[in-house]
Write an enzyme that holds these catalytic residues in place. Structure first.
Site, PDB file in Angstrom:
ATOM      1  N   GLY A 154       0.821  -1.212   0.000  1.00 28.65           N
ATOM      2  CA  GLY A 154       0.000   0.000   0.000  1.00 28.65           C
ATOM      3  C   GLY A 154       0.852   1.258   0.000  1.00 28.65           C
ATOM      4  N   LEU A 174      -0.495   7.471   3.795  1.00 31.26           N
ATOM      5  CA  LEU A 174       0.573   7.171   4.739  1.00 31.26           C
ATOM      6  C   LEU A 174       1.753   6.510   4.035  1.00 31.26           C
ATOM      7  CD1 LEU A 174       1.061   7.405   7.834  1.00 31.26           C
ATOM      8  CD2 LEU A 174       0.355   5.011   7.989  1.00 31.26           C
ATOM      9  N   ASP A 214      -0.843  -7.344  -5.403  1.00 33.05           N
ATOM     10  CA  ASP A 214      -2.138  -7.449  -4.752  1.00 33.05           C
ATOM     11  C   ASP A 214      -1.890  -8.258  -3.486  1.00 33.05           C
ATOM     12  OD1 ASP A 214      -4.625  -8.120  -3.810  1.00 33.05           O
ATOM     13  OD2 ASP A 214      -5.435  -8.764  -5.737  1.00 33.05           O
ATOM     14  N   TYR A 251     -14.537  -1.243   8.599  1.00 32.03           N
ATOM     15  CA  TYR A 251     -13.115  -0.901   8.729  1.00 32.03           C
ATOM     16  C   TYR A 251     -12.655  -1.098  10.171  1.00 32.03           C
ATOM     17  CZ  TYR A 251      -8.924   2.071   8.854  1.00 32.03           C
ATOM     18  OH  TYR A 251      -7.649   2.561   9.034  1.00 32.03           O
TER      19      TYR A 251
END
Length: 310
Positions: free
Chosen positions: A7, A12, A48, A138
């Site tokens: 990511g 971030l 992924d 989440y």
């Protein structure tokens, strides 16, 4: 040392990857994401993180020793597709944990969030051990992830470290689908002389942290001696709490004509379930955490940096 960041293209991840390269050298960091990062300088792999075989291949090929697992679907976007969010957030974490055990990874960083708290937790000065009853998928995925991180530490000895981020405010990238992202977008609108429509009430107080503090906290917990890490779920992390009205007041000192309209939507319900301020005493005690930025310092830095980009 070889560090894999999943990511790496997110809010971030973008800044953390840069900081890691500056600290450990460009060749020590492997950035990865599901899409290519435009203009990225350094080692990059398309990944992924829900694909265990691909993750294993990259870890083995680069002799990875540490993983910073940032890939996730955030709170507001997560509510649009709850099942996908659960699948992505947990499957990618399971893959990272299992591959780390199989490949003998030394350390793993897993970001949690204040979203693990829900209506039962005290709103003010929410403590480390407050009850977790998240109301978003989440938050549910992060609460579950914390316990899986602790399980892998207790069962396999995997050195997983985690902090519960408040809303992260930074100038390096645009909002990424979080409930606290209004506090990023509002600065962009101000410097562009545009009115801002806020999806939260003017009195919706939430814990926030400036990006420089968030990155420093991440590096500090990962650099701390293993013996100092006493919390193996996730550490509370506090920066500064404020309302949309208060952040607007700080911006008005720079842009006196700035206008804000409040039209709360479904994200207000999410915000209502979260704490207004966080108690992070265990982080301060165990690995000497302390924030540097208050609201005024954050506003000054955000506006100064965004003006440079104009």
């Amino acid at each position: 040392m070889k560090i894999l960041v999943t990511g790496a293209g997110g809010q971030l991840g973008t800044v953390l990857t840069t900081s890691l390269k500056e600290k450990y050298g460009k060749n020590a960091v492997i950035a990865s994401d599901i899409v290519k990062i435009d203009g990225y300088e350094g080692i990059f792999e398309l990944l992924d993180a829900t694909d265990e075989a691909s993750l294993t291949k990259i870890v083995a090929a680069h002799n990875v020793t540490e993983i910073y697992h940032l890939a996730a679907i955030l709170s507001a976007n997560g509510e649009k597709n709850p099942i996908q969010t659960w699948d992505v957030n947990l499957k990618s974490l399971f893959n990272v944990l299992q591959v780390s055990v199989n490949q003998k990874i030394e350390k793993v960083f897993f970001p949690s969030s204040i979203a693990v708290y829900g209506p039962t937790a005290p709103k003010i000065d929410t403590k480390q051990d407050a009850y977790l009853d998240p109301t978003t998928v989440y938050g549910i995925s992060k609460a579950a992830g914390e316990h899986w991180a602790q399980y892998y530490f207790l069962r396999y000895g995997l050195d997983v470290r985690s902090i519960r981020y408040p809303g992260v405010v930074g100038y390096q990238s645009l909002p990424g689908g979080g409930t606290t992202d209004y506090a990023v977008d509002i600065y962009h609108k101000a410097i562009n002389n545009e009115d801002f429509t806020c999806y939260l009430r003017e009195d919706a107080c939430l814990p926030m942290i400036y990006i420089e503090d968030a990155i420093r906290a991440t590096l500090e917990i990962m650099e701390a001696p293993k013996s100092q890490i006493k919390v193996r779920t996730s550490y509370n992390l506090a920066g500064v709490s404020f309302t949309p009205k208060e952040i607007t007041a700080s911006i008005l000192k720079w842009y006196p004509d700035f206008k804000v309209v409040y039209t709360p939507d479904f994200r207000q319900n999410i915000a209502d379930s979260w704490p207004a301020s966080i108690n992070d005493n265990p982080a301060r005690k165990d690995w000497n955490w302390k924030p540097n930025y208050d609201l005024e310092a954050m506003t000054k830095e955000m506006i100064t940096q965004l003006q440079k980009q104009e």
